[in-house]
Design a protein around this motif. Sequence first.
Motif, PDB file in Angstrom:
ATOM      1  N   ALA A  64       0.835  -1.189   0.000  1.00  7.42           N
ATOM      2  CA  ALA A  64       0.000   0.000   0.000  1.00  7.42           C
ATOM      3  C   ALA A  64       0.874   1.244   0.000  1.00  7.42           C
ATOM      4  N   ALA A  65       0.380   2.284  -0.643  1.00  8.46           N
ATOM      5  CA  ALA A  65       1.130   3.531  -0.738  1.00  8.46           C
ATOM      6  C   ALA A  65       0.318   4.685  -0.176  1.00  8.46           C
ATOM      7  N   SER A  66       1.026   5.577   0.477  1.00 10.25           N
ATOM      8  CA  SER A  66       0.410   6.823   0.914  1.00 10.25           C
ATOM      9  C   SER A  66       1.091   7.968   0.171  1.00 10.25           C
ATOM     10  N   GLU A  67       0.548   9.084   0.206  1.00  5.64           N
ATOM     11  CA  GLU A  67       1.062  10.305  -0.414  1.00  5.64           C
ATOM     12  C   GLU A  67       0.983  10.287  -1.943  1.00  5.64           C
ATOM     13  N   ARG A  68       1.163   9.148  -2.573  1.00 10.15           N
ATOM     14  CA  ARG A  68       1.146   9.092  -4.035  1.00 10.15           C
ATOM     15  C   ARG A  68       0.236   7.955  -4.491  1.00 10.15           C
ATOM     16  N   THR A  69      -0.229   8.075  -5.714  1.00 10.10           N
ATOM     17  CA  THR A  69      -1.115   7.071  -6.273  1.00 10.10           C
ATOM     18  C   THR A  69      -0.300   6.046  -7.033  1.00 10.10           C
ATOM     19  N   ILE A  95       0.645 -11.161  -9.529  1.00 17.30           N
ATOM     20  CA  ILE A  95       0.697  -9.760  -9.097  1.00 17.30           C
ATOM     21  C   ILE A  95      -0.498  -9.036  -9.715  1.00 17.30           C
ATOM     22  N   SER A  96      -1.136  -8.190  -8.911  1.00 17.08           N
ATOM     23  CA  SER A  96      -2.316  -7.476  -9.402  1.00 17.08           C
ATOM     24  C   SER A  96      -2.425  -6.134  -8.702  1.00 17.08           C
ATOM     25  N   ARG A  97      -3.269  -5.287  -9.246  1.00 21.19           N
ATOM     26  CA  ARG A  97      -3.471  -3.949  -8.690  1.00 21.19           C
ATOM     27  C   ARG A  97      -4.944  -3.715  -8.378  1.00 21.19           C
ATOM     28  N   ASP A  98      -5.186  -2.950  -7.329  1.00 19.49           N
ATOM     29  CA  ASP A  98      -6.513  -2.407  -7.056  1.00 19.49           C
ATOM     30  C   ASP A  98      -6.340  -0.912  -6.903  1.00 19.49           C
ATOM     31  N   LYS A 119      -7.987   1.040  -4.119  1.00 20.21           N
ATOM     32  CA  LYS A 119      -7.399   0.923  -2.788  1.00 20.21           C
ATOM     33  C   LYS A 119      -5.936   1.352  -2.766  1.00 20.21           C
ATOM     34  N   ASN A 120      -5.440   1.778  -3.931  1.00 19.12           N
ATOM     35  CA  ASN A 120      -4.048   2.228  -4.021  1.00 19.12           C
ATOM     36  C   ASN A 120      -3.096   1.144  -3.511  1.00 19.12           C
TER      37      ASN A 120
END
Length: 127
Positions: A23-28, A70-73, A76-77
Motif C-alpha cells: 500500500a502507498a500513501s502520499e502518491r497514487t 501480481i495485481s493492482r486495485d 485501494k491504491n
Amino acid sequence: QVHLVESGGGLVQAGGSLRLSCAASERTLRYYHVGWFRQVPGKEREFVARSLRDDGGTYYAESVKGRFTISRDNTKNTVYLQMNSLKPEDTAVYCCAAISSTGYYANLRAATGYDYWGQGTQVTVSS
C-alpha cells in the motif's frame, strides 16, 4: 516521495497460500511501476514479479511463474502478490518497490530499477 508498506506475511505450511499487500500513501500507485522482490539472509535480493503502471502488464521470475500473481486495485491504491502452492524455498522477506518511469522494462527485473522501497514482510513456509 512514495511511502510503501507491505503486509500479509506470515507462517504457512508448504502447499498453502498467502496474499501480500503493498500500500502507498502520499502518491497514487497507478502512476508507478511496481515490483516485488524477496531476500534471504546472505543472498542477493531476488526479483519475483512486476506490474506496469500503464496497462498492468506483468512479468514473473521463472521460479514463481504459475504459482504467484501480481495485481493492482487502484481504488485501494494497493498492489497485491497472491502466492499459491508455496514451497519452503519461497521463505524470505518480501519487499515491494516502485518507480514512476523506466527506459526499459527489463530494468524492472533488477533492484536497481526502482527508487522507492518498503520495509518488507516475512514469509515463512514450513515443510
